[in-house]
Design a protein around this motif. Structure first.
Motif, PDB file in Angstrom:
ATOM      1  N   GLY A  40       0.786  -1.227   0.000  1.00  0.00           N
ATOM      2  CA  GLY A  40       0.000   0.000   0.000  1.00  0.00           C
ATOM      3  C   GLY A  40       0.820   1.280   0.000  1.00  0.00           C
ATOM      4  N   TRP A  41       0.103   2.373   0.180  1.00  0.00           N
ATOM      5  CA  TRP A  41       0.664   3.713   0.063  1.00  0.00           C
ATOM      6  C   TRP A  41       1.775   3.980   1.066  1.00  0.00           C
ATOM      7  N   GLY A  42       1.725   3.268   2.165  1.00  0.00           N
ATOM      8  CA  GLY A  42       2.712   3.511   3.234  1.00  0.00           C
ATOM      9  C   GLY A  42       4.142   3.460   2.727  1.00  0.00           C
ATOM     10  N   VAL A  43       4.379   2.550   1.774  1.00  0.00           N
ATOM     11  CA  VAL A  43       5.737   2.406   1.233  1.00  0.00           C
ATOM     12  C   VAL A  43       6.208   3.733   0.630  1.00  0.00           C
ATOM     13  N   ALA A  86      14.042   3.759   3.750  1.00  0.00           N
ATOM     14  CA  ALA A  86      12.578   3.673   3.745  1.00  0.00           C
ATOM     15  C   ALA A  86      12.111   2.285   3.333  1.00  0.00           C
ATOM     16  N   LEU A  87      12.822   1.670   2.398  1.00  0.00           N
ATOM     17  CA  LEU A  87      12.412   0.358   1.908  1.00  0.00           C
ATOM     18  C   LEU A  87      12.572  -0.725   2.966  1.00  0.00           C
ATOM     19  N   CYS A  88      13.312  -0.449   4.017  1.00  0.00           N
ATOM     20  CA  CYS A  88      13.499  -1.435   5.079  1.00  0.00           C
ATOM     21  C   CYS A  88      12.432  -1.304   6.161  1.00  0.00           C
ATOM     22  N   LEU A  89      11.669  -0.203   6.136  1.00  0.00           N
ATOM     23  CA  LEU A  89      10.776   0.101   7.257  1.00  0.00           C
ATOM     24  C   LEU A  89       9.376  -0.475   7.027  1.00  0.00           C
ATOM     25  N   PRO A  90       8.668  -0.769   8.115  1.00  0.00           N
ATOM     26  CA  PRO A  90       7.276  -1.210   7.961  1.00  0.00           C
ATOM     27  C   PRO A  90       6.456  -0.102   7.327  1.00  0.00           C
ATOM     28  N   PRO A  91       5.519  -0.453   6.456  1.00  0.00           N
ATOM     29  CA  PRO A  91       4.823   0.558   5.646  1.00  0.00           C
ATOM     30  C   PRO A  91       3.967   1.531   6.461  1.00  0.00           C
ATOM     31  N   GLU A 138       7.624  -0.626  16.918  1.00  0.00           N
ATOM     32  CA  GLU A 138       7.249   0.047  15.670  1.00  0.00           C
ATOM     33  C   GLU A 138       7.881  -0.643  14.453  1.00  0.00           C
ATOM     34  N   LEU A 139       9.059  -1.195  14.663  1.00  0.00           N
ATOM     35  CA  LEU A 139       9.780  -1.794  13.522  1.00  0.00           C
ATOM     36  C   LEU A 139       9.272  -3.183  13.167  1.00  0.00           C
ATOM     37  N   THR A 140       8.447  -3.776  14.027  1.00  0.00           N
ATOM     38  CA  THR A 140       7.933  -5.101  13.682  1.00  0.00           C
ATOM     39  C   THR A 140       6.453  -5.055  13.318  1.00  0.00           C
ATOM     40  N   LEU A 141       5.914  -3.858  13.279  1.00  0.00           N
ATOM     41  CA  LEU A 141       4.488  -3.728  12.942  1.00  0.00           C
ATOM     42  C   LEU A 141       4.281  -3.795  11.434  1.00  0.00           C
ATOM     43  N   TRP A 142       4.422  -4.970  10.855  1.00  0.00           N
ATOM     44  CA  TRP A 142       4.188  -5.106   9.411  1.00  0.00           C
ATOM     45  C   TRP A 142       2.724  -5.405   9.170  1.00  0.00           C
ATOM     46  N   ILE A 143       2.284  -5.099   7.991  1.00  0.00           N
ATOM     47  CA  ILE A 143       0.880  -5.383   7.662  1.00  0.00           C
ATOM     48  C   ILE A 143       0.841  -6.535   6.668  1.00  0.00           C
ATOM     49  N   PRO A 144      -0.262  -7.204   6.562  1.00  0.00           N
ATOM     50  CA  PRO A 144      -0.335  -8.325   5.612  1.00  0.00           C
ATOM     51  C   PRO A 144      -0.281  -7.805   4.177  1.00  0.00           C
ATOM     52  N   LEU A 178      -4.786  -4.775  12.041  1.00  0.00           N
ATOM     53  CA  LEU A 178      -4.113  -4.274  10.837  1.00  0.00           C
ATOM     54  C   LEU A 178      -2.795  -4.979  10.583  1.00  0.00           C
ATOM     55  N   THR A 179      -2.168  -5.447  11.627  1.00  0.00           N
ATOM     56  CA  THR A 179      -0.801  -5.924  11.474  1.00  0.00           C
ATOM     57  C   THR A 179      -0.705  -7.437  11.390  1.00  0.00           C
ATOM     58  N   MET A 180       0.423  -7.872  10.944  1.00  0.00           N
ATOM     59  CA  MET A 180       0.685  -9.300  10.778  1.00  0.00           C
ATOM     60  C   MET A 180       2.208  -9.474  10.686  1.00  0.00           C
ATOM     61  N   PRO A 181       2.734 -10.522  11.270  1.00  0.00           N
ATOM     62  CA  PRO A 181       4.195 -10.687  11.205  1.00  0.00           C
ATOM     63  C   PRO A 181       4.660 -10.993   9.785  1.00  0.00           C
ATOM     64  N   THR A 182       5.906 -10.717   9.526  1.00  0.00           N
ATOM     65  CA  THR A 182       6.484 -11.079   8.232  1.00  0.00           C
ATOM     66  C   THR A 182       6.740 -12.580   8.215  1.00  0.00           C
ATOM     67  N   PRO A 183       6.869 -13.162   7.051  1.00  0.00           N
ATOM     68  CA  PRO A 183       7.099 -14.613   6.986  1.00  0.00           C
ATOM     69  C   PRO A 183       8.329 -15.032   7.793  1.00  0.00           C
ATOM     70  N   LEU A 184       9.400 -14.246   7.735  1.00  0.00           N
ATOM     71  CA  LEU A 184      10.608 -14.616   8.483  1.00  0.00           C
ATOM     72  C   LEU A 184      10.301 -14.631   9.980  1.00  0.00           C
TER      73      LEU A 184
END
Lengths: 345, 554
Positions: A40-43, A86-91, A138-144, A178-184
């Motif tokens: 989404g737009w967050g990126v 920015a590309l490393c950060l959660p959106p 904040e750094l682990t708050l990824w979204i699906p 809203l959030t979901m962990p990354t596959p890793l």
């Protein structure tokens, strides 16, 4: 008749730093578009905030140092640092996350060491790691990613901006929904709970060979990386070393127990593997500089990343791998000097 | 030819550069008129400058030796045309420094009368040492640009047999086409000269290497070889890649062997000569003509009629340009040599010398002035193109920091200054300039060290000499005294007892002096004084030991 005198060679140089950085930015486009599609737009908002902060911080420090501001900004290196960070950060990270990371990257990790060409560490990764250690939540708050329909909640641009800048969610949504962990991250947690890889793979997070969305993002960065190789902006040594090292060590453990360790392919197409291999580890300033040294440098990052992913406290380890190998770069260079023409083997 | 195609090798790095050769390579070689004044520098070669043999006012003839070789690494200089010596003075010479050096200035008489021929001969009737001598007397030096006396390269020594005479017709620098034209138009001269060189070296074969962008030259050479019907000559076509014309690079391409670092081509059984040098050698033996003219490329968009011209050595560059139609309005820079390794000439009153292969008048933005450099980003583009397999970015780093030990650890002296690194540098660093600076500094340091060594040796020797003279004086004095004693007669010798006492006294005195026993002011002390001293000593010892402990702790 009198003429000006200068030292040879007299043919004008064919390349310039601005073009190199421009090519890298161009090569990032497929990955950026792909990430935007899935997250989404967050990126894009992250990129705008980080890039603006980086350029502003660089300009401010240059002015303080009494250097040519406009001419130096034209090298585009600050812009690139911002985009990479920015590309490393959660959106959906709050706005101050990219701001703090960018300030740290440019002011501390780059300019305080003397600016472009003098920083011993990769500025973007310093910024990222500072955030990772200081603001783990904040750094682990990824979204699906798009594609996991069951849980996907599509925020439009204004909702995204509202969330990022004022921390206000649309009605009847919670941040947890809203959030979901990354596959890793998910894999690590699941292994921690004693699940087998087979069980983990059944989760909707997983796609063909990596995580849903992530495998495509990594593939896009791979394409961008191949473009950089074709344009001879980067040499093949660091990406080959990094991906090769990651692949080999993953293969060894996967081969020893296919149920306890994810496949090498999963590792190559998860997290920041491709972004790291082609865009981050290849930052020439802080990397090793001899051909063999670069191969070693890349391999070291791959191995460290695997170790951290598998046994460490963080889901991904590319950033730490890059910084640790940055430290080793001068030593690697010293021991990997190529044989000079005409000198004995 | 019927020979199997030559197996070629590749050297590391290199560049495909825009050739820009067609600007000058299209038209045949033109002989330029003899200028009114010739400015002939005494040093046109590597080594010691030649020694003037003529006086101001003296008439000279074309080909007459006007300065003789001085020392081994040196060759004579000849008058390029007939006329009168009008001055022997310092004049601008073509050198990167832009400095002046002694030159013989001749006002030509336009008759171009030649001196008596003492050089021409049938080379097959001469032994190698006589061949070398004539080549030296003719003032032949490497015409490719370095200007090393050719006769030295023909004397590699008996312990280094030469298998291959390699004629370097690569001409890899952009813009330059004088060797190309020479090989096209005077292939027979090149082959003839090569045959003489081969004879002098007793080499097994002669390979003429030419880049594949000169098909006409390759054909002409092959025809010339066929005409002479020699079997051990071969033209080898090599790929166009800068700097393939570098001696070490060419040897690797043709033979696959690497000339050792700090070594010579003869170490791998090869001797390299330029086609221009070969043709000049041919003229020595066929026409009896010493090196008084050469072919140079005049090119660039800053000159009206680019082309190749045969010029008398000593012709001022301005005269050469004028004979090529003069400067265009765009003329901006004047280079001697190519755009990669040539150097900028500040004033066109500078004469053409034996090593001038090209005058490049760059117009407009053809060769723009260097841009402001940015910091090195260690991208390693320079590593990829370096034909010496160096790490230019590290060399730059240490040269920049004036760390002259480190820069030598990174093999600075294996750098051939080809300029590939600077050409690809995205930060526009004048890398080669840094390397030259470091080399010069190191040479200077070495010279200073040598000077200091000599000074120290001299000083030490002086001390030694003074000591020796003192000893000698003392010895002489003793001798004299002894002689005096014996002359005085037996009176003193009569009293052995007295002598023995005297000797014992002296021994005691000497012993006392060597032991350093001197009366002190502490010799006669009261008991209380003695006690106070002992206490003080004790305190001091304690303090010392505690200080020692403290410093160990620290």
């Amino acid at each position: 008749m009198l003429f000006p005198v200068f030292s040879s060679p007299h043919l004008p140089a064919q390349n310039n730093v601005s073009r190199v950085m421009g090519e890298v930015l161009l090569a990032l486009l497929p990955g950026i578009l792909c990430a935007t599609w899935f997250f989404g737009w967050g990126v894009l908002v992250n990129i705008v905030i980080a890039a603006t902060t980086c350029v502003a911080a660089e300009a401010a420090v240059l002015a303080l140092r009494g250097r040519a501001v406009r001419a130096t900004l034209a090298d585009r290196s600050a812009l690139l640092t911002g985009v990479l960070l920015a590309l490393c950060l959660p959106p959906l990270a709050p706005w101050w996350i990219p701001v703090i990371g960018s300030l740290f990257a440019i002011v501390i990790a780059k300019q305080l060491y003397g600016g472009l060409g003098y920083n011993p560490f990769n500025p973007a990764m310093i910024g990222y790691v500072v955030l990772l250690i200081s603001y783990p939540r904040e750094l682990t708050l990824w979204i699906p990613p798009t594609g996991i329909e069951a849980q996907h909640l599509n925020l439009n641009l204004s909702q995204t901006l509202a969330l990022i800048f004022t921390n206000s969610l649309p009605a009847e949504t919670t941040i947890d929904a809203l959030t979901m962990p990354t596959p890793l991250d998910a894999t690590k947690t699941a292994f921690g709970l004693g699940q087998t890889l087979h069980e983990i793979k059944a989760s909707p997070l997983f796609g063909h060979f990596g995580g849903v969305g992530w495998e495509w993002i990594n593939l896009s960065f791979l394409i961008g990386g191949l473009y950089l190789l074709a344009r001879r902006v980067i040499s093949w040594h660091i990406p080959a070393g990094l991906l090769g090292g990651l692949f080999l060590i993953a293969l060894v453990f996967y081969g020893s127990d296919t149920d306890a360790f994810p496949s090498p392919l999963f590792h190559l197409f998860s997290g920041a593997a491709m972004l790291g291999a082609f865009f981050i580890a290849t930052d020439p300033v802080s990397a090793a500089t001899t051909p063999r040294g670069r191969l070693l440098f890349g391999a070291g990052i791959g191995v460290i990343a695997y170790v951290i992913r598998t046994w460490g406290g963080y889901p991904d380890g590319i950033a730490f791998g890059v910084l640790l190998m940055n430290m080793a770069a001068p030593t690697i260079d010293y021991y990997t000097k190529p044989r000079v023409f005409g000198q004995s083997k | 030819m019927g020979k199997a195609p030559h197996h070629l090798h590749r050297f590391h790095g290199g560049l495909h550069l825009p050739a820009n050769k067609t600007l000058s390579s299209g038209s045949p070689i033109r002989a330029l008129p003899i200028p009114a004044r010739l400015v002939i520098p005494l040093s046109q070669h590597i080594g010691t400058a030649a020694d003037v043999m003529v006086k101001v006012g003296e008439p000279v003839l074309r080909g007459q030796m006007i300065a003789r070789a001085q020392g081994y690494v040196s060759v004579p200089i000849h008058a390029s045309s007939s006329g009168t010596v009008v001055d022997i003075t310092d004049h601008l010479i073509p050198h990167p420094s832009g400095l002046s050096a002694p030159c013989i200035i001749i006002e030509t008489d336009g008759k171009d009368t030649a001196v008596d021929d003492t050089l021409s001969a049938d080379h097959t009737q001469l032994d190698p040492s006589e061949l070398r001598n004539r080549i030296r007397q003719a003032g032949i030096v490497g015409l490719g640009g370095a200007g090393f006396p050719s006769f030295i390269k023909l004397n590699p020594g008996t312990n280094r047999p030469i298998a291959t005479l390699l004629i370097n017709g690569a001409e890899c620098e952009p813009y330059i086409s004088c060797d190309d034209r020479l090989m096209r138009e005077r292939a027979a001269d090149v082959i003839g000269g090569a045959a003489i060189l081969k004879h002098a070296l007793n080499a097994t074969e002669c390979v003429i290497a030419v880049e594949d962008n000169k098909p006409e030259a390759i054909q002409a050479l092959r025809d010339a070889i066929a005409q002479r019907s020699v079997s051990d000559f071969a033209v080898v076509v090599i790929p166009t890649l800068y700097p393939t014309g570098g001696e070490k690079q060419l040897i690797q391409v043709v033979t696959g062997r690497e000339v050792p670092s700090q070594g010579l081509p003869a170490d791998v059984g090869v001797i390299c000569h330029n086609p221009g040098t070969a043709a000049a050698v041919h003229r020595v033996f066929a026409l009896g003509e010493p090196l008084i003219s050469r072919i140079i490329t005049v090119t660039g968009t800053g000159v009206r009629e680019p082309g190749n011209v045969e010029v008398r050595v000593g012709t001022p560059m301005a005269d050469v340009i004028a004979a090529c139609g003069g400067y265009t309005d765009r003329a901006q820079r004047l280079l001697m040599g190519g755009p990669m390794m040539g150097f900028a000439v500040g004033n066109d009153a500078t004469p053409v010398i034996k090593t001038t292969n090209c005058l490049l008048v760059a117009g407009g933005n053809e060769l723009p002035l260097p841009q402001a450099p940015l910091p090195c980003i260690r991208c390693g583009a320079c590593v990829d193109v370096c034909p010496a397999k160096l790490l230019p970015q590290q060399l730059y780093w240490y040269a920049h920091a004036k760390d002259f030990d480190k820069v030598q650890d990174y093999s600075l002296f294996d750098c051939i200054e080809c300029g590939c690194c600077a050409y690809v540098c995205p930060s526009h660093l004048p890398l080669v300039q840094y390397y030259r600076f470091a080399k010069t500094e190191i040479w200077n340091q070495e010279r200073e060290r040598e000077k200091a060594d000599i000074a120290r040796q001299r000083h030490e020797y002086r001390l030694f000499r003074l000591e020796r003279e003192k000893d000698e004086r003392a010895a002489r004095l003793q001798q004299k005294q002894a002689a005096l004693k014996t002359a005085k007669g037996e009176t003193t010798a009569e009293d052995p007892k007295k002598a023995a006492i005297q000797a014992a006294l002296e021994r005691a005195k000497a012993k006392k002096a060597s032991a350093g026993v001197m009366p002190k002011n502490t010799d006669n002390l009261t008991e209380a004084q003695q006690q106070a001293i002992t206490n003080a000593d004790e305190r001091r010892r304690n303090r010392d030991s505690s200080t020692a402990t403290r410093s160990e702790d620290a």
